[in-house]
Design a protein around this motif. Structure first.
Motif, PDB file in Angstrom:
ATOM      1  N   GLN A 175       0.562  -1.149   0.027  1.00  0.00           N
ATOM      2  CA  GLN A 175      -0.206  -0.017   0.139  1.00  0.00           C
ATOM      3  C   GLN A 175       0.904   1.328   0.038  1.00  0.00           C
ATOM      4  OE1 GLN A 175      -3.697   0.584  -0.046  1.00  0.00           O
ATOM      5  NE2 GLN A 175      -2.604   2.262  -0.806  1.00  0.00           N
ATOM      6  N   PHE A 176       0.952   1.921  -1.117  1.00  0.00           N
ATOM      7  CA  PHE A 176       1.588   3.127  -1.032  1.00  0.00           C
ATOM      8  C   PHE A 176       0.511   4.366  -0.414  1.00  0.00           C
ATOM      9  CE2 PHE A 176       3.773   1.455  -5.263  1.00  0.00           C
ATOM     10  CZ  PHE A 176       5.129   1.396  -4.308  1.00  0.00           C
ATOM     11  N   THR A 177       1.144   5.187   0.198  1.00  0.00           N
ATOM     12  CA  THR A 177       0.573   6.292   0.730  1.00  0.00           C
ATOM     13  C   THR A 177       1.486   7.688   0.783  1.00  0.00           C
ATOM     14  OG1 THR A 177       1.187   5.697   3.107  1.00  0.00           O
ATOM     15  CG2 THR A 177      -1.203   5.087   2.245  1.00  0.00           C
ATOM     16  N   THR A 178       0.912   8.832   0.827  1.00  0.00           N
ATOM     17  CA  THR A 178       1.753   9.983   1.033  1.00  0.00           C
ATOM     18  C   THR A 178       1.319  10.781   2.011  1.00  0.00           C
ATOM     19  OG1 THR A 178       1.802  10.069  -1.583  1.00  0.00           O
ATOM     20  CG2 THR A 178       2.371  11.980  -0.487  1.00  0.00           C
ATOM     21  N   ASP A 179       2.401  11.398   2.775  1.00  0.00           N
ATOM     22  CA  ASP A 179       1.933  12.397   3.831  1.00  0.00           C
ATOM     23  C   ASP A 179       2.523  13.921   3.282  1.00  0.00           C
ATOM     24  OD1 ASP A 179       1.334  10.467   5.449  1.00  0.00           O
ATOM     25  OD2 ASP A 179       3.125  10.383   6.740  1.00  0.00           O
ATOM     26  N   PHE A 180       1.714  14.734   3.617  1.00  0.00           N
ATOM     27  CA  PHE A 180       2.058  16.027   3.330  1.00  0.00           C
ATOM     28  C   PHE A 180       2.561  17.140   4.517  1.00  0.00           C
ATOM     29  CE2 PHE A 180      -0.113  14.743  -0.679  1.00  0.00           C
ATOM     30  CZ  PHE A 180       0.636  15.363  -1.521  1.00  0.00           C
ATOM     31  N   LEU A 181       3.457  17.820   4.498  1.00  0.00           N
ATOM     32  CA  LEU A 181       3.724  18.651   5.377  1.00  0.00           C
ATOM     33  C   LEU A 181       3.815  19.957   5.035  1.00  0.00           C
ATOM     34  CD1 LEU A 181       5.219  15.865   6.333  1.00  0.00           C
ATOM     35  CD2 LEU A 181       6.074  17.193   8.192  1.00  0.00           C
ATOM     36  N   VAL A 182       3.427  21.109   5.668  1.00  0.00           N
ATOM     37  CA  VAL A 182       3.628  22.695   5.055  1.00  0.00           C
ATOM     38  C   VAL A 182       4.279  23.392   6.094  1.00  0.00           C
ATOM     39  CG1 VAL A 182       2.290  24.800   4.543  1.00  0.00           C
ATOM     40  CG2 VAL A 182       1.630  22.463   3.612  1.00  0.00           C
ATOM     41  N   ASN A 183       5.325  23.687   5.879  1.00  0.00           N
ATOM     42  CA  ASN A 183       6.292  24.365   6.972  1.00  0.00           C
ATOM     43  C   ASN A 183       6.693  23.761   7.916  1.00  0.00           C
ATOM     44  OD1 ASN A 183       6.428  26.760   5.090  1.00  0.00           O
ATOM     45  ND2 ASN A 183       4.490  27.591   5.991  1.00  0.00           N
ATOM     46  N   GLY A 184       6.713  22.397   7.700  1.00  0.00           N
ATOM     47  CA  GLY A 184       7.024  21.529   8.931  1.00  0.00           C
ATOM     48  C   GLY A 184       6.087  20.789   9.782  1.00  0.00           C
ATOM     49  N   LYS A 185       4.959  21.460   9.460  1.00  0.00           N
ATOM     50  CA  LYS A 185       3.647  20.623  10.152  1.00  0.00           C
ATOM     51  C   LYS A 185       2.824  19.935   9.317  1.00  0.00           C
ATOM     52  CE  LYS A 185       3.420  24.949  13.130  1.00  0.00           C
ATOM     53  NZ  LYS A 185       2.598  25.900  13.560  1.00  0.00           N
ATOM     54  N   THR A 186       2.343  18.941   9.838  1.00  0.00           N
ATOM     55  CA  THR A 186       1.709  17.783   9.012  1.00  0.00           C
ATOM     56  C   THR A 186       0.362  18.433   8.641  1.00  0.00           C
ATOM     57  OG1 THR A 186       2.436  16.119  10.391  1.00  0.00           O
ATOM     58  CG2 THR A 186       0.400  15.622   9.306  1.00  0.00           C
ATOM     59  N   ALA A 187       0.124  18.349   7.123  1.00  0.00           N
ATOM     60  CA  ALA A 187      -1.009  19.186   6.598  1.00  0.00           C
ATOM     61  C   ALA A 187      -2.112  17.888   6.371  1.00  0.00           C
ATOM     62  CB  ALA A 187      -0.628  19.624   5.208  1.00  0.00           C
ATOM     63  N   LYS A 188      -1.531  16.848   5.880  1.00  0.00           N
ATOM     64  CA  LYS A 188      -2.605  15.662   5.472  1.00  0.00           C
ATOM     65  C   LYS A 188      -1.687  14.532   5.494  1.00  0.00           C
ATOM     66  CE  LYS A 188      -6.814  14.979   3.745  1.00  0.00           C
ATOM     67  NZ  LYS A 188      -7.956  15.862   4.112  1.00  0.00           N
ATOM     68  N   LYS A 189      -2.105  13.240   6.102  1.00  0.00           N
ATOM     69  CA  LYS A 189      -1.543  11.920   6.171  1.00  0.00           C
ATOM     70  C   LYS A 189      -2.270  11.043   5.454  1.00  0.00           C
ATOM     71  CE  LYS A 189       0.952  10.873   9.555  1.00  0.00           C
ATOM     72  NZ  LYS A 189       1.366  10.456  11.164  1.00  0.00           N
ATOM     73  N   ASN A 190      -1.492   9.953   5.089  1.00  0.00           N
ATOM     74  CA  ASN A 190      -2.113   8.745   4.587  1.00  0.00           C
ATOM     75  C   ASN A 190      -3.027   9.013   3.216  1.00  0.00           C
ATOM     76  OD1 ASN A 190      -0.697   7.060   6.424  1.00  0.00           O
ATOM     77  ND2 ASN A 190      -2.415   7.463   7.910  1.00  0.00           N
ATOM     78  N   VAL A 191      -2.540   9.956   2.303  1.00  0.00           N
ATOM     79  CA  VAL A 191      -3.094  10.190   1.128  1.00  0.00           C
ATOM     80  C   VAL A 191      -2.816   9.324   0.066  1.00  0.00           C
ATOM     81  CG1 VAL A 191      -3.570  11.950  -0.557  1.00  0.00           C
ATOM     82  CG2 VAL A 191      -3.382  12.781   1.591  1.00  0.00           C
ATOM     83  N   VAL A 192      -3.734   8.777  -0.625  1.00  0.00           N
ATOM     84  CA  VAL A 192      -3.461   7.683  -1.889  1.00  0.00           C
ATOM     85  C   VAL A 192      -2.662   8.571  -2.898  1.00  0.00           C
ATOM     86  CG1 VAL A 192      -4.293   6.237  -3.584  1.00  0.00           C
ATOM     87  CG2 VAL A 192      -5.252   6.288  -1.348  1.00  0.00           C
ATOM     88  N   PRO A 193      -1.505   8.351  -3.035  1.00  0.00           N
ATOM     89  CA  PRO A 193      -0.695   9.232  -4.006  1.00  0.00           C
ATOM     90  C   PRO A 193      -0.993   9.070  -5.337  1.00  0.00           C
ATOM     91  CG  PRO A 193       0.563   7.252  -3.480  1.00  0.00           C
ATOM     92  CD  PRO A 193      -0.266   7.034  -2.687  1.00  0.00           C
ATOM     93  N   LYS A 194      -1.033   9.995  -6.321  1.00  0.00           N
ATOM     94  CA  LYS A 194      -1.365  10.205  -7.709  1.00  0.00           C
ATOM     95  C   LYS A 194      -0.191   9.420  -8.662  1.00  0.00           C
ATOM     96  CE  LYS A 194      -4.547  13.608  -7.745  1.00  0.00           C
ATOM     97  NZ  LYS A 194      -5.348  14.870  -8.188  1.00  0.00           N
ATOM     98  N   VAL A 195      -0.341   8.534  -9.474  1.00  0.00           N
ATOM     99  CA  VAL A 195       0.594   8.118 -10.412  1.00  0.00           C
ATOM    100  C   VAL A 195       0.655   8.879 -11.472  1.00  0.00           C
ATOM    101  CG1 VAL A 195       1.262   5.879 -11.611  1.00  0.00           C
ATOM    102  CG2 VAL A 195      -0.357   5.634  -9.524  1.00  0.00           C
ATOM    103  N   ASN A 196       1.869   9.074 -12.032  1.00  0.00           N
ATOM    104  CA  ASN A 196       2.098   9.809 -13.318  1.00  0.00           C
ATOM    105  C   ASN A 196       1.644   9.042 -14.563  1.00  0.00           C
ATOM    106  OD1 ASN A 196       3.185  11.414 -15.283  1.00  0.00           O
ATOM    107  ND2 ASN A 196       5.246  10.987 -14.864  1.00  0.00           N
ATOM    108  N   GLU A 197       0.772   9.619 -15.148  1.00  0.00           N
ATOM    109  CA  GLU A 197       0.029   9.050 -16.372  1.00  0.00           C
ATOM    110  C   GLU A 197       1.031   8.404 -17.456  1.00  0.00           C
ATOM    111  OE1 GLU A 197      -3.225  11.203 -17.525  1.00  0.00           O
ATOM    112  OE2 GLU A 197      -4.401  10.720 -15.550  1.00  0.00           O
TER     113      GLU A 197
END
Length: 307
Positions: A152-174
């Protein structure tokens, strides 16, 4: 007097509305929506952490690329992080993509629990909407060097070092290409629920590779073509996607480093290259054997004449 006061109040209200409108417009121009999930402003630092979990046994290598739009984002080459262990190389100098390769054949990686594979930090350059996408070309088990098929691939996003969104299903490059690993839209593996394979080699995004049945109709999902007892075409919807391009691997030098061309692009070779190269080797060996056989026969004939 009353009319004058009313006019002044009306003028003030109009000024306030104009100011509010300009502030809203300015804020919209400053805001960037990432992957439809995360909001950031111009100047913010956004970190993209690509992770994997639920892998049933140890893995030995991974090769992947992360694509982005340099109009909106600028990658920071000094803030690249990756999984521990093994030998890792990356390239952040290419336009709109980052290449990453890591190998750990001796110890392998345990990825049953969530494991960060690659972390990239970007500076937001302008507002709007854009995506950061990935494409895995190679991801193998340590035990048999076969494609990891449960994950299971997932993505975590941080903005300025703070967690913005966790365990997002990442988008694949078409438009991703290369390798034989199959990237599914839901981030899962072939054996644990992978749904729609995405990439340049699949018919979903490449109409030149569409399969047609005996009537010239496009067969969905690259299904195999078969006919029933009445001769009618039947689509086998359970047939898995098959890659229509050759698998590739990165060329390396004697030190194990990836070879690049004059533009800094890493050079790869395909199955065709291997075929012709191996065919050439076989031809040379065969020629040597033939020469030796002929020499032995000639020597025997000379020996008989001398007797």
């Amino acid at each position: 007097m009353t009319k004058r006061i009313s006019a002044v109040v009306l003028a003030l209200l109009m000024c306030l509305l104009a100011l509010a409108s300009s502030v809203t417009s300015f804020s919209a121009e400053e805001n960037l929506k990432l992957n439809g999930e995360v909001n950031a402003k111009v100047g913010d630092k956004v970190t993209y952490e690509f992770c994997v979990s639920d892998v049933p046994e140890k893995t030995e290598d991974i090769q992947m690329q992360v694509a982005y739009d340099s109009q909106y984002l600028k990658v920071d080459p000094d803030k690249v992080e990756y999984l521990d262990g093994g030998s890792s190389v990356y390239n952040t100098d290419l336009e709109n993509e980052v290449l990453f390769n890591s190998a750990n054949g001796v110890q392998g990686w345990d990825m049953k629990e969530k494991t960060m594979i690659l972390s990239l930090t970007f500076e937001v350059l302008q507002g709007g909407s854009t995506d950061i996408t990935y494409y895995v070309q190679c991801f193998d088990y340590q035990s048999n060097s076969q494609n990891v098929d449960t994950l299971q691939f997932t993505t975590d996003f941080l903005v300025n070092g703070k967690t913005a969104k966790k365990n997002v299903v990442p988008k694949v490059n078409e438009n991703g290409n290369g390798g034989i690993f199959i990237n599914y839209e839901n981030g899962k593996g072939t054996k644990n629920g992978g749904d729609n394979p995405i990439g340049g080699q699949y018919g979903r995004y490449n109409t030149n590779n569409q399969t047609t049945d005996s009537n010239g109709n496009v067969v969905q999902n690259n299904a195999s073509v078969a006919t029933d007892a009445n001769g009618n075409t039947v689509e086998n919807a359970t047939t898995a996607y098959q890659a229509t391009t050759e698998s590739t691997a990165m060329r390396t030098n004697s030190s194990g480093q990836n070879v690049t061309d004059s533009n800094g692009k890493e050079v790869s070779y395909t199955d065709s290259d291997n075929f012709w190269r191996n065919l050439g080797i076989v031809g040379i060996v065969a020629l040597i054997v033939i020469v030796i056989v002929i020499k032995v026969i000639v020597d025997k004939k000379k020996g008989k004449k001398e007797e």
